[in-house]
Design a protein around this motif. Sequence first.
Motif, PDB file in Angstrom:
ATOM      1  N   TRP A  27      38.389  33.927  44.741  1.00 35.95           N
ATOM      2  CA  TRP A  27      37.457  34.651  45.599  1.00 35.95           C
ATOM      3  C   TRP A  27      38.210  35.432  46.668  1.00 35.95           C
ATOM      4  CZ3 TRP A  27      35.226  32.673  50.599  1.00 35.95           C
ATOM      5  CH2 TRP A  27      34.165  33.484  51.050  1.00 35.95           C
ATOM      6  N   LEU A  28      39.455  35.000  46.931  1.00 33.60           N
ATOM      7  CA  LEU A  28      40.274  35.595  47.971  1.00 33.60           C
ATOM      8  C   LEU A  28      41.390  36.432  47.352  1.00 33.60           C
ATOM      9  CD1 LEU A  28      40.815  32.265  49.925  1.00 33.60           C
ATOM     10  CD2 LEU A  28      39.243  34.064  50.634  1.00 33.60           C
ATOM     11  N   ASP A  29      41.984  37.313  48.162  1.00 32.37           N
ATOM     12  CA  ASP A  29      43.245  37.905  47.723  1.00 32.37           C
ATOM     13  C   ASP A  29      44.367  36.952  48.117  1.00 32.37           C
ATOM     14  OD1 ASP A  29      44.552  38.908  50.440  1.00 32.37           O
ATOM     15  OD2 ASP A  29      42.417  39.395  50.512  1.00 32.37           O
ATOM     16  N   ASN A  30      45.550  37.120  47.533  1.00 37.42           N
ATOM     17  CA  ASN A  30      46.637  36.161  47.727  1.00 37.42           C
ATOM     18  C   ASN A  30      47.039  36.027  49.194  1.00 37.42           C
ATOM     19  OD1 ASN A  30      48.903  34.491  46.401  1.00 37.42           O
ATOM     20  ND2 ASN A  30      50.019  35.882  47.744  1.00 37.42           N
ATOM     21  N   THR A  31      47.091  37.152  49.910  1.00 33.60           N
ATOM     22  CA  THR A  31      47.501  37.098  51.317  1.00 33.60           C
ATOM     23  C   THR A  31      46.515  36.283  52.149  1.00 33.60           C
ATOM     24  OG1 THR A  31      48.584  39.261  51.145  1.00 33.60           O
ATOM     25  CG2 THR A  31      48.050  38.467  53.364  1.00 33.60           C
TER      26      THR A  31
END
Length: 228
Positions: A27-31
């Motif tokens: 659901w998130l980007d890696n950063t």
Amino acid sequence: MSPLFLIRLVLDFTAAGLLLVALAYWWLDNTSHELIGTGMFILLLSHNIFNRRWWAKLPRAVCGRPSLVTIASNISITLAVSALLVTSLLISRSVFAFLPVSGGPTARDIHILAAYWAFILAAVHVGLHWSMIMAVAGRLLRVGPPDAIRTAALRGVAGAITACGIHSMVVMGIGDRLIGRPSIDFWDFQESTVGFFLHHIAILGACACAAHYAAVWLRWGRAALRPL
């Protein structure tokens, strides 16, 4: 009640919330995932600094007659979080990418395994301290002394949460996650983001309830065996 104690309690629940959000990697980007994880580790570090006296007394406690369940829980979650931290550094592609270390698929698999064990053990940790948490909440909300109706209602709620949690464990395949079994099944966040978090909250609640009542039954058992 000490304001510092309330702040510590809020920070602890915030750390648990960050762990829950971090599980939603897809659901998130890696950063964002790495930043959330870094915030969680900082809060956990502060938690252990606040509880440094417990660790200092641990060698003597082991020689006495402490709650072995609490000791085992604390050591287990420490090991899981330590594995999570080490693998985080090995596979980081953003926040700690400057470090001269790198990990491959094995480190990533261990990272996922440690994350789910940390989640379950965090729930157990909350359950073992639930009586204290409820006492604090009762004082803040000015709740009166326990009565039979409220106790029965709360136990009914605990039973419902446990049932939902068991169902959610099956839906989310938690058993496979806890034994590191490879899986290609991922939650479809485009279909339902709320469902992911509700399932994991139910799992957390079920494990916390199980730990709380197991600790209560163990205390009853020790009291029953105590010589008159």
